[in-house]
Design an enzyme around this catalytic site. Structure first.
Site, mmCIF file in Angstrom:
data_model
loop_
_atom_site.group_PDB
_atom_site.id
_atom_site.type_symbol
_atom_site.label_atom_id
_atom_site.label_comp_id
_atom_site.label_asym_id
_atom_site.label_seq_id
_atom_site.Cartn_x
_atom_site.Cartn_y
_atom_site.Cartn_z
ATOM 1 N N ASP A 270 7.599 19.690 -5.288
ATOM 2 C CA ASP A 270 6.953 18.509 -5.887
ATOM 3 C C ASP A 270 6.758 18.601 -7.425
ATOM 4 O OD1 ASP A 270 5.574 16.251 -6.236
ATOM 5 O OD2 ASP A 270 4.256 16.538 -4.439
ATOM 6 N N GLU A 475 -7.146 2.967 -4.803
ATOM 7 C CA GLU A 475 -6.645 3.842 -3.879
ATOM 8 C C GLU A 475 -5.251 4.351 -4.168
ATOM 9 O OE1 GLU A 475 -6.635 3.425 0.348
ATOM 10 O OE2 GLU A 475 -5.745 1.266 -0.103
#
Length: 732
Positions: A270, A475
């Site tokens: 990542d 969100e």
């Protein structure tokens, strides 16, 4: 003189031919008809160590002397080609999971791959080699959505390992294509592993689940994509797992991924995860140590710059060898060759795609079908839905009605043909209907102006449609959700209080139907409005065709058929602490309390009846296949689709087993009065569970098989879900 000239020309021809032959030998990595391993070995032999290091990061520099072009590995395609301009925008991943439609996911993956290839070809002609313009896509996300507070849960396929694995598997198959030599595009299973919030702690968190939860919940979807899907890439997570950074974990990357599952693709970190080794996790002192740990464990590609800056230093310090660097680079070069990036354009069949495929009618219809099948009807008292198209007066309110932002979710592309929910409703209703709209309230905070012109008008209409909920502003990933006070997570899973108060105010003034359409990507506590609304339709983030699909459901052109891919709790009091990675008390598989809405639940405009289950045998041996058959009948007056779900329960073991486990599902479309026999084969591997040590156990004794329209929880029956259950005996 003539003889001398002839001799000179002959010498020149021989020299030129020899040079060309030597050049061909020198650049054999560009020969598409050579063996792949031979091509890679030759290219590695031609590279300097510094050049090798430059190829181990997401922005892989071009090497002109070797005819190796620049390539950017970072690309996204979660629900359509993302962050790269025009593309078809499909529903957010959690919405696609609500379709419970494997074939649809594969078709969507195929469409995304075709658009990706078409866009890539045009970008190459423009010499656009920037981020998001390539063919290595860091999708899908098959992390388990274990807690509704996680802002990135919308990117996943929900809380169930089997559902997540199946939806991800078919997405990968579609995206990568089925050619025996080339990939249409490269998919990536992320984030490996044990990763699902909290967002603000992901760079420092150490996930330490039990071995049972590790094997039973957190790994299965990844295993499915690797073993059954041959996914080309796996992305390591930011967090640590059992004390080791996930991108530097020999347990995850070597012991399990490579040796146990036989993975032969490449591993990518990542973005910034290798830097985290020493900057945030603080388990290594510097970039050289972090690089050595990641390379030895098996991370091939560093999204970041640490490898480029530290590979040479790590070798000089004796922490790694050049041979180990070659092993990592070999996996990356193999992917580039599979994509045809070193081959002539014309020999790759995936390059025959037309640019007209981007946003084409076929793909738009796929986006519409996905939006239609994803919407979940949670409540429909007194058949409030569908509305008649010739309703006399209709009023639409809410912050998300005329808001195209809520079509997108996160990691999205862009389309010039998006239809929001208000536009969809207006396009379907009768010309004679008096339809009006006011937003009425802000998204998540009280109105500044106290004057209220909307609730009275909404209450006086024959029906009111309120489009509320949340959006990607509230969100999402830590830096995406700019209106979130918890770096994208949701510490409060209720609707914003101003929305609750507004809906109550409308209902207090009217006895006419109040239809509530909710957008969002995560479970919500709807206790405050469940008795206020006459109908509740959960729309997720439905993509570019969301308005069309939602309107067709509202006015009865289609019956809703989506099912919840996760559990909606009554409150956070029903859940363990957010940072607790133990599965006890989480999801429908381990909860011991009744939620508001159970996993797998969703209403339609008709009633499906299930017959008793029939088995091929009432007693089977442990290695035999069990076949369960049920007949499903549409008892209503509306043609509709049903998701037939099979669960296993009541394992007779001496350790904690799941309360229920989804093991298969099928979609079926039935006309009024029509019946269809549905059969499920349950082989031994679908019956396996894991003991406290994380070891596989093939349970014996009585086992309950349930087939129906939702998970077999008491709450499912209370809400009217149809379930049929029968026990079978499994012997040695």
């Amino acid at each position: 003189m003539k003889r001398i000239t002839t001799y000179f020309l002959g010498f020149l021809f021989l020299t030129t031919t020899t040079q060309l032959k030597a050049q061909e030998e020198e650049f054999i990595w560009l020969d598409p008809y050579r063996d792949t391993d031979e091509r890679i070995e030759a290219l590695l032999g031609a590279m300097t160590l510094e050049e090798k290091a430059s190829q181990l990061i997401d922005v892989s520099e071009g090497i002109p002397r070797l005819h190796i072009p620049t390539y950017n590995w970072w690309n996204e395609a979660l629900h359509g080609v993302a962050r790269n301009g025009r593309a078809t925008v499909f529903p957010q991943a959690i919405g696609m999971a609500a379709t419970f439609d494997k074939d649809l996911l594969q078709n969507i993956g195929t469409a995304i791959g075709a658009e990706a290839r078409a866009k890539f070809l045009v970008a190459q002609e423009m010499d656009n080699r920037s981020r998001y313009a390539g063919l290595t896509f860091w999708s899908p996300n098959v992390n388990i959505f274990r807690d509704p507070r996680w802002g990135r849960g919308q990117e996943t396929y929900g809380e169930d390992p089997y559902l997540s694995g199946q939806m991800g598997l078919h997405f990968v198959k579609g995206l990568q294509g089925d050619h025996d030599k080339y990939l249409q595009a490269a998919a990536c299973a992320k984030h490996y592993a044990v990763h699902s919030g909290p967002e603000e702690d992901r760079h420092v968190f150490d996930a330490v689940p039990s071995m049972k939860d590790f094997r039973e919940t957190y790994l299965p979807a990844f295993k499915t994509l690797v073993v059954d899907g041959d996914v080309e890439a796996v992305m390591g997570a930011y967090n640590r797992v059992f004390g080791e950074p996930a991108c530097g974990s020999e347990l995850l990357l070597d012991d399990i991924l490579r040796k146990e599952w036989g993975f032969d693709g490449h591993v990518v970190s990542d973005c910034g995860a290798i830097l985290d080794f020493y900057a945030h996790h603080k388990v290594y002192k510097d970039g050289a140590e972090a690089t050595a740990a990641a390379i030895k464990a098996g991370t091939d590609l560093n999204c970041g710059k640490v490898y480029k800056e530290s590979v040479v230093a790590a070798i000089d310090q004796g922490l790694i060898t050049e041979k180990e660097v070659d092993e990592r680079l070999t996996n990356l070069l193999r992917t580039r060759i599979k994509l045809g990036l070193l081959d002539p354009k014309e020999i790759n069949p995936f390059n025959n795609v037309s640019s007209d495929t981007v946003g084409c009618h076929t793909h738009r219809r796929l986006a519409y079908e996905a939006a239609l099948k994803s919407a979940v009807l949670l409540k429909n008292d007194n058949n409030a839905l569908p509305l008649k198209k010739d309703i006399r007066t209709l009023y639409v309110v809410g912050p998300n009605a005329n808001n195209s932002e809520v079509l997108l979710g996160n990691y999205f592309g862009m389309s010039g043909t998006m239809t929001n929910i208000l536009e969809g409703i207006v396009s379907k209703v009768s010309l004679g209907t008096s339809i009006n709209y006011k937003q009425g309230i802000l998204l998540d905070r009280p109105n500044v102006n106290p004057i209220d012109w909307s609730t009275g008008e909404a209450a006086s209409a024959d029906a009111c449609i309120a489009v509320v909920g949340i959006s990607g502003l509230i969100e999402g990933e830590e830096g995406e959700a700019i209106a979130s006070d918890a770096k994208g997570d949701r510490n409060n899973i209720k609707l914003p209080q101003n929305q609750i108060d507004y809906l109550k105010k409308i209902k207090s003034k009217s006895k006419n139907p109040l239809i509530v359409i909710i957008t969002g990507g995560s479970p919500m506590n709807l206790m405050d409005i469940v008795d206020v609304a006459d109908a509740i339709l959960f729309a997720w983030y439905p993509g570019q065709e969301g308005g069309e699909a939602i309107a067709d459901i509202v006015f009865g052109n289609e019956s809703p058929s989506g099912k919840l891919p996760l559990t909606f709790p009554k409150s956070l009091d029903q859940l363990p602490a957010y940072d607790d990675y133990t599965m006890e008390g989480r999801t429908y598989r381990y909860m011991d309390v009744d939620p508001l809405y159970p996993f797998g639940y969703g209403l339609t405009y008709t009633q499906f009846d299930y017959s008793d289950i029939k088995f091929n045998k009432d007693k089977i041996k442990s290695k035999e296949d069990l076949v369960a058959t049920v007949t499903v009948t549409n008892k209503g007056t509306v043609e509709a689709e049903e998701v037939v779900q099979l669960y296993l329960s009541d394992y007779e073991v001496k350790f904690g087993a799941p309360n229920h486990s989804l093991k298969d599902f099928q979609r079926v479309r039935l006309a009024p009065g029509q019946s269809k026999e549905i059969s499920f084969t349950i082989p031994q591997d679908k019956r396996i569970i894991f003991d406290d040590e994380g070891k596989e156990v093939n349970p014996r004794g009585k086992l309950t098989v349930s087939i129906g329209s939702a998970s077999p929880m008491p709450r499912s029956k209370e809400l009217g879900a149809t379930l049929s259950a029968k026990s079978v005996t499994i012997n040695k």
